[in-house]
Design an enzyme around this catalytic site. Structure first.
Site, PDB file in Angstrom:
ATOM      1  N   LYS A 182       0.860  -1.200   0.000  1.00 51.99           N
ATOM      2  CA  LYS A 182       0.000   0.000   0.000  1.00 51.99           C
ATOM      3  C   LYS A 182       0.890   1.241   0.000  1.00 51.99           C
ATOM      4  O   LYS A 182       1.916   1.272   0.704  1.00 51.99           O
ATOM      5  CB  LYS A 182      -0.930   0.011   1.219  1.00 51.99           C
ATOM      6  N   GLU A 221      -9.386   7.560   3.410  1.00 51.38           N
ATOM      7  CA  GLU A 221      -9.400   7.873   4.843  1.00 51.38           C
ATOM      8  C   GLU A 221      -9.912   9.291   5.118  1.00 51.38           C
ATOM      9  O   GLU A 221      -9.469  10.262   4.480  1.00 51.38           O
ATOM     10  CB  GLU A 221      -7.970   7.724   5.409  1.00 51.38           C
TER      11      GLU A 221
END
Ligand code: KIV
Length: 270
Positions: free
Chosen positions: A112, A179
């Site tokens: 990631k 997020e």
């Protein structure tokens, strides 16, 4: 073990995807036992496990060490491992070398990387077979620049986030972690993308959710972001440790039950 293809199918079938962080053998073992779809060995381990103030002190070697332990604890779960600050965003050669190192050393299923500027890196990884999960919205490695503020709150910022999300998908990202963005924006992005969008503080309409193990289990954490729901209470461990301390001091422990007793000279009953 679920695969990238399974996560695409889950998105198409509107079956929610669960992801939870785990950073070591016991936490990964528990997450796998709970049947959670994906593990994230996040660089949030800098705070939760290593006691740093943010993720910015986490190194590639830290990530490799913890990802290997998580893999041993969860041999049958799809694991995504974080590329920490400075390991990407420098040059393609530098970035891909780091991604390959993490991918090969840990036997994780994907790496990631934070930021919308990494499309060339994502494409280069795809070319050599490294699956990349992109991370947009609040990107904690940039705390020094953006703080921990909710992202995409203005029209321009929302449009930029949509643009970046489409760009990382087109570059070849297998999924997107989104997020701390307003729920309605997260919904738009989720609908626009054909890859799974895993939200954290991004509302109910993303394809899945990710939370931090230590937050969810109230395990030695001092802060609770708005989006965290506490599902368990590992803080009771402190009470157990206090009792141990007290029982040793007061000579209540160990009782006979916890002792090896010599029955006959040389013969040990265990
Ligand atoms: O490091 C991490 O745990 C993360 C999550 C907050 C998504 O990146």
């Amino acid at each position: 073990m679920k695969t990238t293809k399974d996560f695409y199918t889950m998105k198409q079938n509107q079956e929610k995807i669960t992801m939870m962080t785990a950073y070591d053998y016991p936490s990964a073992k528990q997450v796998e036992a709970a049947g959670i779809d994906m593990i994230l060995v996040g660089d949030s381990l800098g705070m939760t496990v290593l006691g740093y103030e943010s993720t910015v002190q986490v190194t590639l070697d830290d990530m490799i060490h913890h990802s290997k332990a998580a893999r041993r604890g969860a041999p049958n779960t799809f694991i995504v491992s974080d590329l920490p600050i400075g390991t990407v965003g420098v040059s393609i050669e530098h970035d891909v070398k780091n991604a390959l190192k993490l991918y090969q050393a840990t036997n994780c299923n994907a790496v990631k990387a934070e930021g919308g500027h990494l499309t060339d890196f994502i494409a280069a990884c795809k070319n050599i077979g490294i699956p990349v999960v992109a991370h947009l919205g609040l990107t904690p490695q940039s705390v020094g620049i953006m703080g921990y503020a909710v992202q995409g709150k203005t029209k321009d910022a929302a449009e930029k986030l949509i643009e970046d999300s489409i760009a990382v998908m087109k570059a070849g990202a297998i999924a997107l972690v989104l997020e701390a963005v307003p729920s309605d924006l997260a919904k738009v992005i989720t609908e626009k993308l054909s890859i799974p969008v895993i939200g954290i503080g991004a509302g109910i309409d993303t394809d899945g959710q990710v939370l931090v193990y230590h937050d969810v289990l109230k395990y030695a954490v001092d802060r609770k972001p708005k989006f965290v729901k506490v599902f368990g209470d590992f803080s009771t461990g402190v009470d157990a440790l206090k009792q141990y301390h007290q029982e040793v001091k007061s000579k209540q422990f160990p009782t006979e039950e916890y002792m090896y007793k010599v029955k006959v000279m040389g013969e040990i009953n265990d």
